[in-house]
Design a protein around this motif. Sequence first.
Motif, PDB file in Angstrom:
ATOM      1  N   LYS A  37      15.402  -1.015   7.029  1.00 55.30           N
ATOM      2  CA  LYS A  37      14.695  -1.168   8.297  1.00 55.30           C
ATOM      3  C   LYS A  37      13.437  -2.015   8.132  1.00 55.30           C
ATOM      4  O   LYS A  37      12.692  -1.860   7.174  1.00 55.30           O
ATOM      5  N   LEU A  38      13.210  -2.896   9.096  1.00 51.25           N
ATOM      6  CA  LEU A  38      11.965  -3.645   9.225  1.00 51.25           C
ATOM      7  C   LEU A  38      11.294  -3.205  10.525  1.00 51.25           C
ATOM      8  O   LEU A  38      11.978  -2.892  11.501  1.00 51.25           O
ATOM      9  N   THR A  39       9.976  -3.206  10.549  1.00 55.54           N
ATOM     10  CA  THR A  39       9.236  -2.927  11.781  1.00 55.54           C
ATOM     11  C   THR A  39       8.417  -4.170  12.107  1.00 55.54           C
ATOM     12  O   THR A  39       7.817  -4.775  11.229  1.00 55.54           O
ATOM     13  N   LEU A  40       8.392  -4.524  13.381  1.00 56.67           N
ATOM     14  CA  LEU A  40       7.814  -5.782  13.826  1.00 56.67           C
ATOM     15  C   LEU A  40       6.825  -5.539  14.954  1.00 56.67           C
ATOM     16  O   LEU A  40       7.113  -4.765  15.868  1.00 56.67           O
ATOM     17  N   THR A  41       5.650  -6.195  14.897  1.00 54.08           N
ATOM     18  CA  THR A  41       4.692  -6.109  16.001  1.00 54.08           C
ATOM     19  C   THR A  41       4.885  -7.315  16.923  1.00 54.08           C
ATOM     20  O   THR A  41       5.420  -8.347  16.524  1.00 54.08           O
ATOM     21  N   ALA A  42       4.407  -7.170  18.156  1.00 52.67           N
ATOM     22  CA  ALA A  42       4.476  -8.255  19.140  1.00 52.67           C
ATOM     23  C   ALA A  42       3.501  -9.366  18.759  1.00 52.67           C
ATOM     24  O   ALA A  42       2.521  -9.138  18.045  1.00 52.67           O
ATOM     25  N   TRP A  43       3.781 -10.571  19.264  1.00 51.73           N
ATOM     26  CA  TRP A  43       2.844 -11.685  19.066  1.00 51.73           C
ATOM     27  C   TRP A  43       1.516 -11.325  19.721  1.00 51.73           C
ATOM     28  O   TRP A  43       1.466 -10.772  20.817  1.00 51.73           O
ATOM     29  N   ASN A  44       0.431 -11.673  19.029  1.00 54.26           N
ATOM     30  CA  ASN A  44      -0.900 -11.432  19.567  1.00 54.26           C
ATOM     31  C   ASN A  44      -1.858 -12.399  18.893  1.00 54.26           C
ATOM     32  O   ASN A  44      -1.605 -12.866  17.785  1.00 54.26           O
ATOM     33  N   ALA A  45      -2.985 -12.661  19.541  1.00 52.68           N
ATOM     34  CA  ALA A  45      -3.974 -13.590  18.986  1.00 52.68           C
ATOM     35  C   ALA A  45      -4.705 -13.016  17.777  1.00 52.68           C
ATOM     36  O   ALA A  45      -5.209 -13.754  16.950  1.00 52.68           O
ATOM     37  N   GLU A  46      -4.752 -11.684  17.676  1.00 55.86           N
ATOM     38  CA  GLU A  46      -5.406 -11.060  16.520  1.00 55.86           C
ATOM     39  C   GLU A  46      -4.675  -9.786  16.127  1.00 55.86           C
ATOM     40  O   GLU A  46      -3.957  -9.200  16.936  1.00 55.86           O
ATOM     41  N   ALA A  82       0.846  -1.195   0.000  1.00 50.25           N
ATOM     42  CA  ALA A  82       0.000   0.000   0.000  1.00 50.25           C
ATOM     43  C   ALA A  82       0.877   1.238   0.000  1.00 50.25           C
ATOM     44  O   ALA A  82       1.653   1.450   0.926  1.00 50.25           O
ATOM     45  N   LEU A  83       0.790   2.037  -1.043  1.00 48.17           N
ATOM     46  CA  LEU A  83       1.456   3.338  -1.112  1.00 48.17           C
ATOM     47  C   LEU A  83       2.947   3.284  -0.757  1.00 48.17           C
ATOM     48  O   LEU A  83       3.445   4.092   0.012  1.00 48.17           O
ATOM     49  N   GLY A  84       3.657   2.308  -1.304  1.00 49.89           N
ATOM     50  CA  GLY A  84       5.095   2.216  -1.060  1.00 49.89           C
ATOM     51  C   GLY A  84       5.456   1.507   0.231  1.00 49.89           C
ATOM     52  O   GLY A  84       6.621   1.408   0.584  1.00 49.89           O
ATOM     53  N   HIS A  85       4.478   1.001   0.942  1.00 50.50           N
ATOM     54  CA  HIS A  85       4.710   0.254   2.174  1.00 50.50           C
ATOM     55  C   HIS A  85       4.375  -1.207   1.926  1.00 50.50           C
ATOM     56  O   HIS A  85       3.526  -1.521   1.100  1.00 50.50           O
ATOM     57  N   ARG A  86       5.033  -2.087   2.658  1.00 48.45           N
ATOM     58  CA  ARG A  86       4.819  -3.526   2.490  1.00 48.45           C
ATOM     59  C   ARG A  86       4.685  -4.176   3.857  1.00 48.45           C
ATOM     60  O   ARG A  86       5.226  -3.685   4.852  1.00 48.45           O
ATOM     61  N   ALA A  87       3.995  -5.326   3.903  1.00 52.58           N
ATOM     62  CA  ALA A  87       3.868  -6.077   5.145  1.00 52.58           C
ATOM     63  C   ALA A  87       3.586  -7.533   4.843  1.00 52.58           C
ATOM     64  O   ALA A  87       3.007  -7.866   3.806  1.00 52.58           O
ATOM     65  N   SER A 138       2.030 -11.939  14.113  1.00 47.76           N
ATOM     66  CA  SER A 138       2.925 -10.792  14.183  1.00 47.76           C
ATOM     67  C   SER A 138       3.047 -10.263  12.756  1.00 47.76           C
ATOM     68  O   SER A 138       2.939 -11.022  11.789  1.00 47.76           O
ATOM     69  N   VAL A 139       3.288  -8.962  12.620  1.00 49.27           N
ATOM     70  CA  VAL A 139       3.413  -8.369  11.288  1.00 49.27           C
ATOM     71  C   VAL A 139       4.814  -7.798  11.123  1.00 49.27           C
ATOM     72  O   VAL A 139       5.307  -7.071  11.981  1.00 49.27           O
ATOM     73  N   VAL A 140       5.453  -8.166  10.011  1.00 50.99           N
ATOM     74  CA  VAL A 140       6.739  -7.593   9.607  1.00 50.99           C
ATOM     75  C   VAL A 140       6.426  -6.601   8.497  1.00 50.99           C
ATOM     76  O   VAL A 140       5.784  -6.955   7.513  1.00 50.99           O
ATOM     77  N   SER A 141       6.853  -5.350   8.659  1.00 48.36           N
ATOM     78  CA  SER A 141       6.564  -4.354   7.622  1.00 48.36           C
ATOM     79  C   SER A 141       7.814  -3.555   7.285  1.00 48.36           C
ATOM     80  O   SER A 141       8.772  -3.513   8.048  1.00 48.36           O
ATOM     81  N   TRP A 142       7.777  -2.926   6.108  1.00 48.39           N
ATOM     82  CA  TRP A 142       8.886  -2.109   5.629  1.00 48.39           C
ATOM     83  C   TRP A 142       8.370  -1.131   4.589  1.00 48.39           C
ATOM     84  O   TRP A 142       7.251  -1.248   4.112  1.00 48.39           O
TER      85      TRP A 142
END
Length: 181
Positions: A169-178, A60-65, A126-130
Amino acid sequence: MLGKAILTLAGTALVVAGCTTPPPPPPPIPAIHTPEPGTVEPAGCLGTGVTVKSGPVEAALGHRAVVLTLTNCGTAPRTLTGYPEVRLLDKEKRQMAVEVEHGTSYMAIDPGVSPQTVQPGGTLLSVVSWSNTVTVGSPEAGAYVTVSAAKGDPEQRITVDTDLGTTGKLTLTAWNAELKH
């Protein structure tokens, strides 16, 4: 004529006075984490009772995940607190010099760190984005991501095309059920 000159000088003084206002403080610096390499295990249920897979790369708009899905393939519940350990590899499977930041990105909201218990057959996400931003230099692209459920766990190597541009750079979210929206 003199009135116009006085107005011009007064306007110039106001513009110059406005230039001396200090800039706002910079935003807080996010936490950056550099994982250490571990043993890469083949896909499948690891001895720790989990396996990790990825979904497709979303853009989306130059962003990836990409969403990482951890499945408890064992027979006992597993509790994880925090973030997966993630490293980016090039097409020759060499580690790339990439910063891994924990937090919210354009593509995903970080739910924050809290204990997450996953029952047998259950999943955590978890989501890995850049960003695919190209400024100065040559664009970089990764071909694989290694993922450990937690620090010290074995890694699994997943094929994920990452077109980082020149961000490093990568950005990472914490583990979560949703996933949080």
